[in-house]
Design an enzyme around this catalytic site. Structure first.
Site, PDB file in Angstrom:
ATOM      1  N   HIS A 153      -4.866  -3.156   7.387  1.00 30.29           N
ATOM      2  CA  HIS A 153      -3.508  -3.656   7.694  1.00 30.29           C
ATOM      3  C   HIS A 153      -3.548  -5.139   8.064  1.00 30.29           C
ATOM      4  CE1 HIS A 153      -1.474   0.146   7.550  1.00 30.29           C
ATOM      5  NE2 HIS A 153      -2.106   0.664   8.587  1.00 30.29           N
ATOM      6  N   HIS A 187      -0.092   1.587   3.884  1.00 28.55           N
ATOM      7  CA  HIS A 187      -0.681   2.916   3.738  1.00 28.55           C
ATOM      8  C   HIS A 187      -0.739   3.365   2.290  1.00 28.55           C
ATOM      9  CE1 HIS A 187       0.025   3.978   8.174  1.00 28.55           C
ATOM     10  NE2 HIS A 187      -1.179   3.476   7.960  1.00 28.55           N
ATOM     11  N   ASP A 215       6.786   7.389 -13.887  1.00 32.86           N
ATOM     12  CA  ASP A 215       6.617   6.180 -14.693  1.00 32.86           C
ATOM     13  C   ASP A 215       7.396   6.286 -15.998  1.00 32.86           C
ATOM     14  OD1 ASP A 215       4.806   5.086 -12.875  1.00 32.86           O
ATOM     15  OD2 ASP A 215       3.136   6.172 -13.770  1.00 32.86           O
ATOM     16  N   MET A 272      -6.992   3.738   3.548  1.00 34.84           N
ATOM     17  CA  MET A 272      -5.639   3.422   3.985  1.00 34.84           C
ATOM     18  C   MET A 272      -4.708   4.646   4.059  1.00 34.84           C
ATOM     19  SD  MET A 272      -6.133   0.497   4.964  1.00 34.84           S
ATOM     20  CE  MET A 272      -4.496   0.208   5.634  1.00 34.84           C
ATOM     21  N   ASP A 287      -4.993   2.444  21.126  1.00 36.87           N
ATOM     22  CA  ASP A 287      -4.374   3.139  22.259  1.00 36.87           C
ATOM     23  C   ASP A 287      -5.442   3.459  23.311  1.00 36.87           C
ATOM     24  OD1 ASP A 287      -3.042   4.748  24.030  1.00 36.87           O
ATOM     25  OD2 ASP A 287      -2.155   6.058  22.500  1.00 36.87           O
ATOM     26  N   GLU A 322      -7.485  -0.127  10.341  1.00 38.73           N
ATOM     27  CA  GLU A 322      -6.585  -1.139  10.906  1.00 38.73           C
ATOM     28  C   GLU A 322      -6.896  -2.536  10.362  1.00 38.73           C
ATOM     29  OE1 GLU A 322      -3.946  -0.169  12.396  1.00 38.73           O
ATOM     30  OE2 GLU A 322      -4.599   1.904  12.671  1.00 38.73           O
TER      31      GLU A 322
HETATM   32 ZN   LIG Z   1      -2.353   2.482   9.218  1.00 39.16          ZN
END
Ligand SMILES: [Zn+2]
Ligand SMILES: *[C@@H]1O[C@H](CO)[C@@H](O)[C@H](O)[C@H]1NC(C)=O
Ligand SMILES: *[C@@H]1O[C@H](CO)[C@@H](O)[C@H](O)[C@H]1NC(C)=O
Ligand SMILES: [Zn+2]
Length: 526
Positions: A236, A242, A469, A250, A207, A233
């Site tokens: 990703h 995430h 679990d 992450m 940004d 990033e």
């Molecule tokens: Zn992220």
């Protein structure tokens, strides 16, 4: 979303509350005073906590679904999942963070370990290109920081990054503000600072309305550290989603400094990129070294080899019961069965492994199809039969572990859920609880009917984080298991007892104490 919708939502919210006013718990009454703003609702939708619903007059969120979304958001951020919008929780809406969704509605169904995978590039050679810089960081400085950031990840996946100048690259890095043509407009200064797309797209956008810096000092609150955000990033752009592990790269909220990857990040990378070449002896050896390194720290679940077939006849490949996340645990015929990968351990009492175990579970469950290479959900019916679930099917065994029949989970009168995570019969009411990730159903085996009012949300089991679990009844008590922890449940209070969680390995299995086990006495990850 216009203001009209906002009004509709608020009316809907109040109406819902008053209709069900008598039935709602203390939690939802709290929420009435703390109803989320439209902006907060939008946040929870954007990051996948609240289901997107088509705009229509009848559309409202119930206070229950909002509380569930708040609890999910809290637990992802590492806060206690109370479902209540306290000050600490409200801060999350304002924090700097990545614009990528936290909960992928589709892939979350297949998520097992803590890191979440999408897909990798399917090759080791990956190109990148920096299109431009920003007013406070030159393009060439961005190139240098990108190279350093890529090198953080490269060794864990055997990747080879090459920068290109002019041609189209796999990972393209640029600065842009507000609407920049990909349908995910930035929001001006603060909040969302960047986002990136998984392979095969790979773009990374920062940004341009942030003030980007190069190792800003502690008090430079207004400056966003480019390197810290870039390492996240890149995760990703290489295919990771995430993580709810706060110490991991992450984790979705902005954290500085970023100095190294967490085991959670590393395991995600390995699972994405070391899978394909596990047949090469070098890669297998490398994976084993990594495994040894990781298992020294009990905070890390043991590295799960992607290929268990090649491990046939190798004693050393049996997972260590003390350093693992268990696929599931169940009590069958009064004994504790622990499943991990293709193995099963049987304990006669806590800490006493029955002689001859671990065994491959295919040697125990005769007739279970070979393609089932993991058991995540199993339970003992009230008639003594044992049922193994896999996908949308189940396999039923006699009390002597012989296959009786195969069926579909729809026979339990539940819809076609992608996968059940846990099934158990409560000794409290003799009902069968069928648990999906975030919801559960209650089934009556005597009448073969589903109880009314189900599914319900897992948040009803207070103080038990989910997905779980395993759930078992042991000596008249109900226990839930998740990762390295377990909780004892108080059926009367409908919440976990206050002294839980405790570490599973040291309490249930013959495992030595470790300094790290103390961190499993709190609900926070890892
Ligand atoms: Zn992220
Ligand atoms: C950087 O490049 C992207 C993609 O071409 C463009 O959208 C953006 O406006 C550029 N940003 C600046 C600050 O020049
Ligand atoms: C559950 O079943 C057991 C064994 O059949 C029985 O003794 C017990 O009373 C039942 N409990 C309830 C709550 O129905
Ligand atoms: Zn973008």
């Amino acid at each position: 979303m216009g203001p009209r919708y906002c009004v509709l939502y608020l009316i809907g919210y109040i109406v819902t509350l008053s209709i069900f006013g008598t039935a709602v718990s203390a939690k939802t009454i709290f929420l009435e005073e703390n109803a989320p703003t439209l902006e907060e609702i939008n946040f929870m939708k954007k990051y996948g906590y609240l289901q997107e619903v088509p705009l229509s007059v009848s559309t409202t969120y119930t206070s229950q679904s909002v509380a569930g979304a708040v609890a999910k958001m809290q637990s992802f951020a590492g806060l206690p999942p109370t479902g209540y919008l306290d000050d600490e929780t409200r801060k999350l809406f304002k924090r700097r963070r990545c614009g990528v969704k936290d909960i992928e509605t589709k892939s979350s169904a297949h998520r097992r370990k803590r890191y979440i995978l999408q897909q990798g590039w399917g090759r080791k050679a990956i190109t990148y290109r920096v299109l431009n810089g920003t007013s406070t960081l030159s393009k060439s400085r961005v190139e240098t920081l990108m190279r350093t950031g890529l090198e953080v990840w490269a060794p864990h996946a055997g990747l080879d990054f090459r920068r290109v100048e002019r041609s189209k690259a796999d990972i393209e890095v640029s600065f842009a503000s507000k609407d920049h043509g990909d349908g995910f407009p930035f929001d001006g200064p603060g909040r969302v600072v960047a986002h990136a797309f998984p392979p095969p797209h790979g773009a990374m956008h920062f940004d341009d309305d942030e003030i980007w810096g190069d190792e800003p000092g502690e008090d430079d609150d207004d400056i966003t550290d480019f390197f810290a955000v870039a390492v996240h990033e890149i995760g990703h752009a290489l295919g990771l989603s995430h993580s709810n592990v706060k110490a991991s790269v992450m984790y979705p909220y902005y954290q500085v400094p970023v100095e190294k990857l967490h085991e959670d990040d590393i395991m995600g990378m390995q699972a994405l990129y070391l899978k394909e070449d596990v047949h090469s002896p070098a890669a297998a050896a490398e994976a084993r070294t990594e495994s040894a390194v990781l298992s020294r720290s009990s905070t890390a679940p043991r590295f799960t080899r992607p290929d268990s077939e090649s491990a046939e006849d190798d004693e050393n490949d049996v997972p260590d019961l003390c350093y693992t996340n268990y696929d599931t645990i169940q009590v069958l015929q009064g004994k504790i069965y622990v499943f991990e990968e293709e193995w099963v351990w049987v304990l006669s009492e806590r800490k006493q492994i029955v002689e001859g175990y671990p065994k491959r579970f295919h040697e125990v469950f005769i007739g279970l199809p070979r393609h089932i290479n993991v058991i995540r959900t199993i339970y003992e019916k009230r008639n003594g039969h044992i049922v193994v679930f896999s996908g949308r099917s189940y396999w039923e065994f006699s009390a002597r572990f012989r296959l009786v029949k195969r069926g579909r989970i729809t026979e339990y009168k539940i819809p076609q859920v992608p996968e059940l995570t846990t099934v158990f019969v409560s000794n409290y009411n003799n009902k069968t609880y069928l648990i999906e990730y975030e919801r559960y159903w209650r089934y009556d085996e005597a009448t073969r009917t589903m109880d009314r009012g189900y599914p319900k949300e897992m948040s009803a089991w207070r103080n038990v984080p989910y997905p779980v679990d395993a759930a078992i009844i042991w000596k008249e008590d109900t226990y839930f298991f998740r990762g390295p922890r377990f909780w004892r449940f108080d059926n009367a209070q409908i919440r976990a007892h206050e002294y839980y969680p405790l570490p599973t390995a040291q309490i249930w299995f013959p495992c030595p104490s470790t300094p790290d086990m103390m961190q499993y006495t709190a609900n926070d990850e890892p």
